[in-house]
Every structure is written in structure tokens, then in C-alpha cells.
Design an enzyme around this catalytic site. Structure first.
Site, short mmCIF file in Angstrom:
data_model
loop_
_atom_site.label_atom_id
_atom_site.label_comp_id
_atom_site.label_asym_id
_atom_site.label_seq_id
_atom_site.Cartn_x
_atom_site.Cartn_y
_atom_site.Cartn_z
N ASN A 204 -40.14 21.18 -6.68
CA ASN A 204 -39.27 20.04 -6.36
C ASN A 204 -37.84 20.53 -6.18
OD1 ASN A 204 -37.78 19.80 -8.97
ND2 ASN A 204 -39.84 19.45 -9.75
N ASP B 298 -45.10 16.26 -12.04
CA ASP B 298 -46.06 15.36 -12.69
C ASP B 298 -47.51 15.77 -12.43
OD1 ASP B 298 -44.24 13.63 -13.92
OD2 ASP B 298 -43.84 12.62 -12.02
N PRO C 22 -49.18 17.35 -18.60
CA PRO C 22 -48.81 16.68 -19.86
C PRO C 22 -47.37 16.19 -19.78
CG PRO C 22 -48.88 19.07 -20.16
CD PRO C 22 -49.42 18.78 -18.79
N LYS D 45 -41.01 5.95 -23.65
CA LYS D 45 -41.10 7.35 -24.10
C LYS D 45 -40.52 7.53 -25.50
CE LYS D 45 -41.39 9.67 -19.65
NZ LYS D 45 -41.35 11.00 -19.06
O1 C5P Z 1 -41.15 9.60 -16.13
P1 C5P Z 1 -40.16 10.53 -15.55
O2 C5P Z 1 -40.78 11.80 -15.02
O3 C5P Z 1 -39.20 9.94 -14.58
O4 C5P Z 1 -39.27 10.95 -16.83
C1 C5P Z 1 -38.25 11.83 -16.71
C2 C5P Z 1 -37.96 12.46 -18.05
O5 C5P Z 1 -39.18 12.88 -18.66
C3 C5P Z 1 -37.12 13.72 -17.92
O6 C5P Z 1 -36.31 13.82 -19.06
C4 C5P Z 1 -38.16 14.82 -17.85
O7 C5P Z 1 -37.65 16.07 -18.30
C5 C5P Z 1 -39.26 14.30 -18.76
N1 C5P Z 1 -40.63 14.67 -18.37
C6 C5P Z 1 -41.39 15.43 -19.23
N2 C5P Z 1 -42.69 15.78 -18.90
C7 C5P Z 1 -43.22 15.37 -17.74
C8 C5P Z 1 -42.47 14.58 -16.86
C9 C5P Z 1 -41.16 14.25 -17.20
O8 C5P Z 1 -40.91 15.80 -20.32
N3 C5P Z 1 -44.45 15.72 -17.44
#
Ligand code: C5P
Length: 406
Positions: free
Chosen positions: A212, A281, A307, A343
Site C-alpha cells: 500500500n 488487511d 490478524p 477496537k
Molecule cells: O480498521 P482499520 O484498518 O482502518 O484500522 C486502522 C488501525 O488499526 C491502525 O492503527 C492500524 O495500524 C491498525 N491495524 C492493525 N491490524 C490490522 C489492520 C489495522 O493493527 N490488521
């Protein structure tokens, strides 16, 4: 009203011979706007590009160009000048200047001052990309770094010589933000802060991956500011080519699963975890052992979910204070608040992506959100934003039930 970032700091600015010397004029003005007192020393080469009068007018102080000036030596000799400085900043630093500092020469005023000062020395290289890439320059820079000299940049882009590549001087605003970070009060002393930064790469086959656009700059700026403000700082970095900020202990990872393992191993011994990484993701379910070949037919990639690192840290028995990031293109506050709750975070830093903000750029603006409040950090250099973010994080941490009892 916040104090100016360089309030009362005495900056000795060394200007060396290079076309970027013209940018040093703007730098002097901005240093003074940031509250610094500035004295300028120019090498003979620098005077071929900009006149001492320019720097005299902008700094409000006489400019020194030679070691052999008896009237100047009587007023403020080179040793006094070296002692006067709180910070020695050389911008632009030419390849020749870096070589001379690395060898420890003392046959002109600037090189002598660099040897004679006890103040921190920061160099901001600017030169043709081939000169920067040359093994001699790289060895000089590595030696200077090893001796504690801070090296800022160079940036990449178009050069005065018409070439494109690494070698541009950092912009004055970035230089000032970086210098200011190192000079702030040690407000985070005693805290252990873990930061994750950068993208993750999910391999498809031995040569391809899903990645990304995260540059890692926001997370690295946070780690840099945390260490500069006295925190014991660890950084888990995805695949980026950024240098490790001074005083930060760094662990490199590539995939989301590697980042997950590194962060979960480190989290229990940290007070605060700031998740600035753009974690992928999804990953391909199967990584092909050999390079996928074109066959003219569409190919199918089955993706499985990675995860969620933050969620797993949140479900530890005694999780650290958790700060997540949320990059959104619309309905910033609503989505970010939802993420904060879902979260189980203590704070979320939400940024709008697009309009030259967020990914792949030097500036950012953040909306900080916690359970019963929020604060907007206006658009600024990522280093400035990082310092402000940490300030707010530390305050919320100390007010939270997660703060260790003294
Ligand atoms: O749900 P989203 O990906 O937008 O959330 C972003 C936050 O979650 C960021 O702080 C990112 O570092 C963390 N994150 C994570 N593990 C993932 C996806 C996102 O810790 N697999």
C-alpha cells in the site's frame, strides 16, 4: 499561546558552496521566525552563490567567512563562536564539506567550528545525485552519523543540474521541525513507547506482492519525537527505506503476520502503543513458490484476512495505552469514533486522505478522538504533528487508569 519551537536557541548556521545556498536565506528567516538567534558562517564557495550581505541582513548579525579576520576574531573569536552555539546546523552541506568534517580538517572557519563546538551538529546534504551516491560520500556520511552528527535528508526529486534523484536539500520548514524536535523538554522521560510504522507487503510469488502507499514517515516522525522527548522508544517498521531515528530501537518486518508477532511480543513491556502502520488487511492464501507465468487467461488470487494487530494487543491481560490511526476518505469523525469503540482504543488519530495529505507526503493534519473529547491538530509538517500528538497522548495516558503508579 505555545512557546515558539526554537525560542532563544542559538543556531550557528554554516552555509557551504552549492546552488542550494539560496534556500539557506529562507532558512535564516524561518529560524528567526521560530524564535532562534542566528549567526551565519559561510565557506568561500558559498560566497560564490549568495553574498554575505544577504545573510547579514536576514540574521541581523555580522557574517563570518574566514578564519583569518583579525577584527572579527577580536569581537567574537572562533572559539567563542563555537561555545556560543546551542546548535550547529550546516545547510546546505556540500560533498566537500562532509568530506572535510569526516576527516576533521580545521583549515577554514566552518570546519574549525565543527571541531571546536560541544553543541549538537546537524548537516543537511545537498548535491548532485551521483556525488551523493558515491561510495566516498556515503562512507563520510556513515562516519559522521556514527560520531553522533545528525544527517537530515537529502530529499529526492529534480535537481539544478537537470538530473532527478537523491540529493536535494530538505525544505527549510522540514529542517526547522527536525531541529526543534531534538531541543524540546524531556516530557516523556520514564515512558516506554512502542510504535508501528509503514506498509506491510504480502507476497504473491517470489517477485510480486500486495502493498500500500504508506511511506512510513508519520510513524517514523512519532518514534523520532518520542525518543527526542525522553521516551524509551521501540519501532516495528514495515518495508521502508527510512533511516532509524536517533535513540530508537528498530525491528524490521515485511508482512502483517510478521508485524503482528513483533508487536505482540513487545507490547507487554510498553506503556503506550501507537499503531501508525498501514497494515494490509488481506494476504494471498497461497504464496506461489515460483514466478506466476502469463497464460493469456485471467488469474485468480484468493485473499484471506490478516490478524488485527491492535485488536489482539487490546485483548492482552494488561494492554498498554492504545492509540490507533484511521485513514478515511469521508465521514472522518463518525468512522473513527466507531473504530475507537470497536477496537477498544484509548485514542484514535484520524486523518483525511487525499488533498496532498496523509499518504506519501510530508504534511498531515489529524483529528484526535478519545472517549469524551476530541482535538483537531491543524495541517503541518509530520514532525511537528508528531510532537503535538505525543504531547496529547502523554497527557491522556497520565490521566488514564492504565498509567503505572509511581
Ligand atoms: O480498521 P482499520 O484498518 O482502518 O484500522 C486502522 C488501525 O488499526 C491502525 O492503527 C492500524 O495500524 C491498525 N491495524 C492493525 N491490524 C490490522 C489492520 C489495522 O493493527 N490488521
Amino acid at each position: 499561546m505555545a512557546a515558539l519551537p526554537l525560542d532563544g536557541v542559538r543556531v550557528l548556521l554554516g552555509v557551504t558552496g552549492g546552488i542550494a545556498a539560496y534556500k539557506a536565506a529562507d532558512l535564516v528567516r524561518r529560524l528567526r521566525d521560530a524564535g532562534a538567534e542566528v549567526r551565519v558562517v559561510m565557506t568561500e564557495g558559498a560566497t560564490q552563490f549568495v553574498t554575505p550581505l544577504t545573510f547579514q541582513a536576514l540574521s541581523g548579525n555580522p557574517v563570518r567567512t574566514t578564519l583569518w579576520d583579525s577584527s572579527a576574531e577580536a569581537a567574537m573569536g572562533h572559539i567563542e563562536l563555537a561555545r556560543w552555539a546551542d546548535e550547529v546546523l550546516v545547510a546546505p552541506a556540500s560533498a566537500d564539506a562532509l568530506a572535510r568534517f569526516a576527516v576533521g580538517r580545521a583549515d577554514d572557519l566552518l570546519a574549525t567550528l565543527v571541531l571546536a563546538t560541544a553543541a549538537p551538529v546537524t548537516v543537511v546534504p545537498a548535491m548532485n545525485r551521483q556525488m551523493w551516491a558515491h561510495a566516498a560520500t556515503q562512507a563520510n556520511v556513515a562516519l559522521l552519523r556514527q560520531r553522533g552528527v545528525r544527517v537530515l535528508g537529502p530529499a529526492s526529486g529534480g535537481q539544478a543540474c537537470g538530473e532527478v534523484g537523491d540529493g536535494r536539500m530538505l525544505e527549510p520548514a522540514d529542517i526547522i521541525a527536525a531541529v526543534a524536535v531534538g531541543r524540546g523538554p524531556k516530557t516523556l522521560e520514564g515512558l516506554r513507547i512502542l510504535v508501528s510504522a509503514g506498509p506491510t507487503f504480502e507476497d504473491i510469488d517470489p517477485v510480486r506482492y500486495i502493498g500500500n502507499r504508506s511511506s512510513g514517515r508519520m510513524g517514523f516522525a512519532i518514534a523520532e519525537a518520542a525518543a527526542a522527548h525522553g521516551a524509551d522508544t521501540s519501532l516495528v517498521a514495515g518495508p521502508v527505506a527510512l533511516p532509524t531515528p536517533p535513540g530508537v530501537s528498530r525491528r524490521n518486518v515485511r508482512s502483517a503476520r510478521e508485524m503482528h508477532d513483533a508487536v505482540l511480543a513487545a507490547a507487554p513491556v510498553h506503556d503506550i502503543y501507537i499503531a501508525a502502520a498501514a497494515v494490509g488487511d488481506f494476504r494471498p492464501e497461497v504464496v506461489s513458490a515460483s514466478k506466476l507465468k502469463k497464460s493469456g487467461e485471467p488469474i485468480r488470487l484468493d485473499l484471506v484476512q490478516n490478524p488485527d494487530i491492535l485488536a489482539d494487543v487490546a485483548s492482552l491481560d494488561a494492554p498498554p495505552f492504545l492509540v490507533g490511526f484511521a485513514a478515511e476518505t469521508d465521514e472522518l469523525e463518525r468512522y473513527a469514533r466507531g473504530k475507537l469503540e470497536r477496537k477498544k482504543l484509548d485514542m484514535i488519530a484520524a486523518n483525511q486522505v487525499g488533498n496532498d495529505l496523509g499518504f506519501e507526503c510530508a504534511e498531515n493534519a489529524l483529528l484526535l478522538i478519545w472517549a469524551d473529547g476530541s482535538e483537531q491538530l491543524e495541517r503541518a509538517d509530520k514532525r511537528v504533528i508528531a510532537a503535538a500528538l505525543l504531547d496529547r497522548v502523554a497527557a491522556r495516558y497520565r490521566a488514564s487508569s492504565k498509567a503505572r503508579r509511581a
